[in-house]
Design an enzyme around this catalytic site. Sequence first.
Site, PDB file in Angstrom:
ATOM      1  NE  ARG A 137      -3.252   0.110   2.894  1.00 23.15           N
ATOM      2  CZ  ARG A 137      -3.151   0.103   4.227  1.00 23.15           C
ATOM      3  NH1 ARG A 137      -2.957  -1.022   4.873  1.00 23.15           N
ATOM      4  NH2 ARG A 137      -3.264   1.214   4.918  1.00 23.15           N
ATOM      5  CG  ASN A 138       5.285   3.198   0.619  1.00 17.73           C
ATOM      6  OD1 ASN A 138       5.454   4.036  -0.265  1.00 17.73           O
ATOM      7  ND2 ASN A 138       5.803   3.322   1.828  1.00 17.73           N
ATOM      8  CD  GLN A 139      -0.561   6.919  -1.667  1.00 20.50           C
ATOM      9  OE1 GLN A 139      -0.036   7.904  -1.162  1.00 20.50           O
ATOM     10  NE2 GLN A 139      -1.857   6.838  -1.900  1.00 20.50           N
ATOM     11  CG  PHE A 140       8.733   5.094  -3.331  1.00 20.43           C
ATOM     12  CD1 PHE A 140       9.312   6.335  -3.123  1.00 20.43           C
ATOM     13  CD2 PHE A 140       9.375   4.193  -4.167  1.00 20.43           C
ATOM     14  CE1 PHE A 140      10.515   6.661  -3.738  1.00 20.43           C
ATOM     15  CE2 PHE A 140      10.570   4.518  -4.777  1.00 20.43           C
ATOM     16  CZ  PHE A 140      11.140   5.750  -4.566  1.00 20.43           C
ATOM     17  CB  SER A 195       5.408   7.316  -0.501  1.00 22.00           C
ATOM     18  OG  SER A 195       6.425   6.582   0.160  1.00 22.00           O
TER      19      SER A 195
END
Length: 168
Positions: free
Chosen positions: A38-41, A144
Amino acid sequence: MRKAALPPAVRPDTRVLVLGSLPGEASLAAGRYYAHPRNQFWALIGAVIGMETLPALPYEARLDHLLEAGIGLWDTIASAQRSGSLDSAIRAPEAAPLAELATALPSLRAMAFNGAKSARTGRAALAGTGLADTGLALIDLPSSSPAHAARSLAEKREHWLRLQHFLG
């Protein structure tokens, strides 16, 4: 439990160094930057390099594309005590030798801090090193992390797109 950062992912021609605070549990377990699903990085940095499909690629390919685009990855904390993955749980941090790495990267134009904890730690570690006098830009970015949901992906993206200026 004391946790240690991953090694820097850089090349001599790195122009932008994106710095997290300390990898979370998923990243440490995988030995990969920004491994939490789920990290948007990867979506944010994919927009920066004009590659919206970046998150769908295997990790090694994603990292290769970043390095080829002049972007490196590391963290502002070399090691710390932490239970879980939240930055708020970090205790007894040891700062990473950011100035040492920066001076070893002759093409470096900017250090970008991924989140508030990274920015506070990184700016403190760089204070008094003289790097600000070299024209190196220090950029604070919204995190992020999935734990930082105060801003939408679109809002975060607008901030992250500023990194494009340093890649050309």
